[in-house]
Design an enzyme around this catalytic site. Structure first.
Site, PDB file in Angstrom:
ATOM      1  N   THR A 122       9.128  24.354   0.101  1.00  0.00           N
ATOM      2  CA  THR A 122      10.025  23.833  -0.197  1.00  0.00           C
ATOM      3  C   THR A 122      10.107  22.356   1.609  1.00  0.00           C
ATOM      4  OG1 THR A 122      12.286  23.832   0.649  1.00  0.00           O
ATOM      5  CG2 THR A 122      11.427  25.215   2.073  1.00  0.00           C
ATOM      6  N   THR A 138       7.018   7.347  -3.073  1.00  0.00           N
ATOM      7  CA  THR A 138       6.767   6.817  -2.273  1.00  0.00           C
ATOM      8  C   THR A 138       5.788   6.622  -3.041  1.00  0.00           C
ATOM      9  OG1 THR A 138       8.246   7.394  -0.766  1.00  0.00           O
ATOM     10  CG2 THR A 138       6.759   6.358  -0.108  1.00  0.00           C
TER      11      THR A 138
HETATM   12  N1  ASP Z   1      12.786   9.048  -2.562  1.00  0.00           N
HETATM   13  C1  ASP Z   1      11.141   9.299  -3.205  1.00  0.00           C
HETATM   14  C2  ASP Z   1      11.156  10.282  -4.161  1.00  0.00           C
HETATM   15  O1  ASP Z   1      11.293  11.595  -3.990  1.00  0.00           O
HETATM   16  C3  ASP Z   1      11.407   9.377  -1.384  1.00  0.00           C
HETATM   17  C4  ASP Z   1       9.438   9.748  -1.537  1.00  0.00           C
HETATM   18  O2  ASP Z   1       8.807   9.994  -2.414  1.00  0.00           O
HETATM   19  O3  ASP Z   1       8.935  10.687  -0.573  1.00  0.00           O
HETATM   20  O4  ASP Z   1      10.900   9.681  -5.163  1.00  0.00           O
END
Ligand code: ASP
Length: 339
Positions: free
Chosen positions: A161, A13
């Site tokens: 975690t 993200t």
């Molecule tokens: N789905 C994304 C990932 O793990 C979520 C994030 O980056 O927060 O790449």
């Protein structure tokens, strides 16, 4: 002398932009925004280079080959840089951090994983804080292990975690104190950095390959036939998520016999508690002792992520089954609290 930082952008993200199809990775945007931040703060930021992976990945698509690629890139660039920042999606960051901790040996430089819940490109985000703080810690402090920087803390990677899908403090390390706390001040506890008992002279990789491991959460009413199916070939190792201090249904003879048969076939079954805090003991209750008698080994206070990646790591070493069972309960890289 100004420190040199390698920023390995794997995706997630943090570097995405909003499109009509949802968030999508955009390497140019991240490069541009990083430049803006560092230009604004001139000499106060470390020198850096960005290594953009192609394609940039949502971390839900990560597999062990991706862990190995990051480890390889760190080792390849080890002499040219003083510290390493890995930008990563939050979903599987705790798995990657655990895997890197097992794989990378002889680290004398900081390796910090970070990401964010909202992209850097949004007006309101946690990405900028995480990125800037990670760059500062990576270049101004000595924390030579694989860490996760997120929100208000720097955590040991193999103890971490993800506990929130929405909070800016999305990660915890329930059984290990933070390596740094982050608020109006950054307080780094260098005395908490893990010191391996065996010192390697140079950085190297002990690779993790795919292994047939799985996790199964106990619940009242679990049908032993389901357990029997899970334990069939090709399964090599199972993380059994037990109750409390490592307890299971000791009155269920078929359940115990199923575990025992798998154990005799050479499946390594590791007991991890469903409770996030505290440790499996297998001695406190008859219900824990029954699991031990069926051949289940204690995973102590490891996270599920650490237990799964540790099993994969040990199977990749092609060690005899009995050695793997022994190593599970032994502290290798700071992933568990030695008794
Ligand atoms: N789905 C994304 C990932 O793990 C979520 C994030 O980056 O927060 O790449």
């Amino acid at each position: 002398m100004n420190k040199r930082l390698l920023i390995i952008n794997t995706g997630g993200t943090i570097g995405m932009r909003q499109t009509e199809h949802g968030y999508m990775p955009d390497a140019n945007l991240l490069d541009h925004q990083l430049q803006q931040i560092t230009e604004q703060w001139g000499g106060k930021m470390p020198e850096y280079e960005v290594l953009n992976y192609s394609p940039l990945l949502d971390s839900a698509n990560f597999c062990p080959a991706d862990w190995l690629r990051i480890a390889d890139d760190i080792v390849q660039h080890y002499q040219a840089f003083d510290a390493f920042l890995v930008l990563h999606g939050t979903d599987t960051m705790a798995y990657t951090a655990s895997a890197l901790a097992f794989m990378l040996r002889g680290l004398e430089k900081n390796v910090i994983l970070t990401g964010s819940q909202l992209p850097l490109s949004l007006r309101r985000n946690d990405a900028r804080e995480n990125l800037v703080t990670a760059m500062i810690i990576a270049s101004e402090h000595h924390v030579p292990e694989v860490c996760v920087l997120f929100g208000n803390a720097l955590l040991r990677g193999c103890r971490t975690t993800k506990t929130s899908a929405t909070s800016f403090d999305a990660f915890v390390s329930p059984n290990a104190a933070p390596l740094a706390t982050i608020g109006t001040q950054i307080r780094v506890f260098e005395d908490r950095v893990y010191r391996p008992s065996q010192i390697d002279n140079e950085v190297s990789i002990l690779p993790i390959q795919n292994a047939a491991v799985a996790t199964l959460r106990l619940f009242p009413g679990l049908d032993p036939r389901v357990l029997e199916n899970v334990l069939q070939t090709p399964l090599q190792g199972l993380v059994l998520e037990s109750y409390g201090a490592g307890n299971g249904p000791s009155h269920d003879r078929e359940f115990l016999a199923t575990l025992q048969r798998a154990n005799e076939r050479g499946v390594v079954i590791v007991n991890i508690s469903q409770c996030r805090h505290g440790s499996v003991t297998q001695n406190d209750y008859a219900t824990g002792r029954a699991l031990a008698d069926a051949g289940v080994v204690s995973g102590n206070d490891m996270t599920i992520e650490a237990a799964l990646t540790k099993l994969m790591f040990l199977f990749s070493r092609e060690l005899p089954t009995e050695t793997i069972r022994h190593e599970i309960d032994r502290n290798l890289v700071g992933e568990l609290t030695s008794r």
